[in-house]
Design an enzyme around this catalytic site. Structure first.
Site, PDB file in Angstrom:
ATOM      1  CB  SER A 137      -0.852  -0.064   1.277  1.00  0.00           C
ATOM      2  OG  SER A 137      -1.677   1.063   1.429  1.00  0.00           O
ATOM      3  CD  GLU A 216      -8.885  -0.683   0.773  1.00  0.00           C
ATOM      4  OE1 GLU A 216      -7.993  -1.233  -0.062  1.00  0.00           O
ATOM      5  OE2 GLU A 216      -8.907  -0.727   1.975  1.00  0.00           O
ATOM      6  CG  ASP A 241     -10.559  -0.632   5.023  1.00  0.00           C
ATOM      7  OD1 ASP A 241     -10.899  -1.065   6.141  1.00  0.00           O
ATOM      8  OD2 ASP A 241      -9.475   0.034   4.788  1.00  0.00           O
ATOM      9  CG  LEU A 295       0.535   1.717   8.591  1.00  0.00           C
ATOM     10  CD1 LEU A 295       1.101   3.145   8.793  1.00  0.00           C
ATOM     11  CD2 LEU A 295       1.217   1.497   7.086  1.00  0.00           C
TER      12      LEU A 295
HETATM   13  O1  OSB Z   1      -7.090   2.154   4.650  1.00  0.00           O
HETATM   14  O2  OSB Z   1      -6.279   0.061   4.285  1.00  0.00           O
HETATM   15  C1  OSB Z   1      -6.038   1.427   4.861  1.00  0.00           C
HETATM   16  C2  OSB Z   1      -3.030   2.189   6.768  1.00  0.00           C
HETATM   17  C3  OSB Z   1      -3.521   2.828   7.970  1.00  0.00           C
HETATM   18  C4  OSB Z   1      -4.896   3.053   7.844  1.00  0.00           C
HETATM   19  C5  OSB Z   1      -5.738   2.437   6.979  1.00  0.00           C
HETATM   20  C6  OSB Z   1      -5.379   1.923   5.643  1.00  0.00           C
HETATM   21  C7  OSB Z   1      -3.839   1.609   5.595  1.00  0.00           C
HETATM   22  C8  OSB Z   1      -3.149   1.052   4.782  1.00  0.00           C
HETATM   23  C9  OSB Z   1      -1.781   0.362   5.084  1.00  0.00           C
HETATM   24  O3  OSB Z   1      -3.529   0.948   3.621  1.00  0.00           O
HETATM   25  C10 OSB Z   1      -1.736  -1.099   4.689  1.00  0.00           C
HETATM   26  C11 OSB Z   1      -0.748  -1.682   5.387  1.00  0.00           C
HETATM   27  O4  OSB Z   1       0.358  -1.692   4.865  1.00  0.00           O
HETATM   28  O5  OSB Z   1      -0.519  -2.142   6.531  1.00  0.00           O
HETATM   29 MG    MG Z   2      -8.555   0.879   3.219  1.00  0.00          MG
END
Ligand code: OSB
Ligand code: MG
Length: 389
Positions: A137, A216, A241, A295
């Protein structure tokens, strides 16, 4: 088992690079590392709320008070025979799913360790899925050139798909530049974290020629109706999500046509038991799922990988390797990307990884040890000043 002790470590782990989404920028991963102790065995998890309620309404502080006032009083003194029971015991607690999840996940790890089984087996995963295909991501970048450079570097490392964070004004142009740079075959998707409204449909339709795998959570974090309306107009499949918080949400979203794909995050939905039910509902609707991320350090990442062994996790997840996020992870050994763009599910008991004690201490900025049986745990819901302990 009966919970004897809960340890909390508030950890602040520097990110290698700032991570920008439509709702904010993180430079450090802050999380509660939760350890549940009983019978000399420790179970580990981490929570996924942040300092501020920007992704959803939970925060580190709301988790803390929910554990203290609502979650742990309902578990203290209870004989817990299976990890599935935790979800039922916590059923009266509304919302606060990230808070519930961290404790529930630590208890799943505890049970798997006590039976000397890897967590995936207890969850009912597929033994053939020992390597999980993963993507990466990519946060919002200052320029299209920086996005292209980041995307090419990750593809070079072997990642299987690129997810690009977007927000109004930083969407069609950077994604078009990226598609041109990487060619037609690379899997690309976009994540808006609720930054658009139905009236922005012309912008979203302008993404159609880019052959995105999915879009998403383009609309509000609590919406399904407008997502269903958007889905009728847009050829890009919608993935939800934030809007999917339970198996019931998944059923409603799929019946309404609000999405065709679901991003499952264990923390967002309240733990492994609910996550499995979301997975099952999606499978019944022939909707593929994939494992999202917040993360996480290696502790949460390990939980995510074990969950991803369930059979309907059919698309690459966001569970990238440790070095995509951190110079040093909390666990040993760190998660590494295999040459085929997969991460290997740990095979040891429980989540199969354990925090490195020295690093946990070094990155912990606040430690608490709660003994069940003290006034504020196991003594029912406290009525006095919730900050006194
Ligand atoms: O929306 O998926 C999300 C990170 C922090 C908050 C929301 C999101 C994300 C990511 C990172 O997209 C996904 C990762 O590498 O852990
Ligand atoms: Mg997301």
């Amino acid at each position: 088992m009966q919970i004897e002790h809960v340890e909390l470590d508030f950890v602040q782990l520097p990110l290698k690079a700032p991570f920008q989404t439509s709702f904010g920028t993180d430079v450090v991963k802050s999380t509660w590392v939760v350890t549940v102790l009983a019978e000399g065995i420790r179970g580990y998890a981490e929570s996924v709320a942040d300092v501020e309620p920007l992704y959803n309404e939970e925060t580190h502080a709301s988790e803390y008070f929910c554990w203290k006032n609502s979650v742990l009083p309902r578990l203290a003194g209870q004989e817990i025979d299976t990890p599935e029971q935790v979800d039922r015991l916590l059923e009266p607690v509304r919302g606060n799913r990230m808070a519930k999840a961290a404790i529930e996940m630590a208890i799943w790890d505890w049970f798997a360790r006590s039976q000397e089984l890897p967590l995936w087996k207890l969850l009912g995963g597929d033994a053939r899925r020992s390597r999980i295909p993963v993507g990466v991501s990519i946060g919002i970048q200052p320029s299209a050139n920086e996005l292209i450079a980041a995307g090419l570097a990750y593809l070079d490392q072997g990642y299987r798909r690129l997810k690009v964070k977007i927000k109004p004004g930083l969407d069609v142009a950077p994604l078009t530049a990226l598609r041109e740079a990487v060619g037609p075959d690379v899997l690309i998707m976009a994540d808006a974290n609720s930054a658009y409204q139905l009236r922005d449909i012309d912008t979203l339709k302008a993404l159609e020629p880019l052959n995105l795998m999915m879009l998403e959570q383009p609309l509000a974090e609590d919406d399904m109706i407008d997502h269903a309306a958007l889905a009728r107009e847009l050829t890009i499949p919608i993935c939800l999500d934030e809007a999917i918080r339970s198996d019931e949400d998944a059923r409603k979203a799929l019946e309404l046509g609000a999405c065709r794909i679901i991003n499952i995050k264990v923390g967002r939905v309240g733990g492994h038991s609910v996550a499995r039910r979301v997975h099952d509902v999606a499978a019944r609707h022939q909707a593929p799922v994939w494992c999202g991320g917040m993360l996480e350090t290696g502790i949460g990442r390990a939980h995510n990988l074990h969950l991803s062994t369930l059979p309907n996790f059919l698309l690459p997840g966001d569970t990238s390797a440790s070095d995509r996020y951190f110079a040093e992870d909390l666990i040993d050994p760190p998660f590494q990307l295999n040459a085929d763009g997969t991460l290997t599910v740990p095979t040891g008991p429980g989540i199969g990884v354990t925090p490195n004690t020295e690093r946990l201490k070094r990155f912990s900025t606040h430690h608490e040890s709660w003994q069940v049986g003290q006034r504020w745990i196991g003594g029912g819901i406290p009525h006095g000043d919730p900050t006194s302990f």
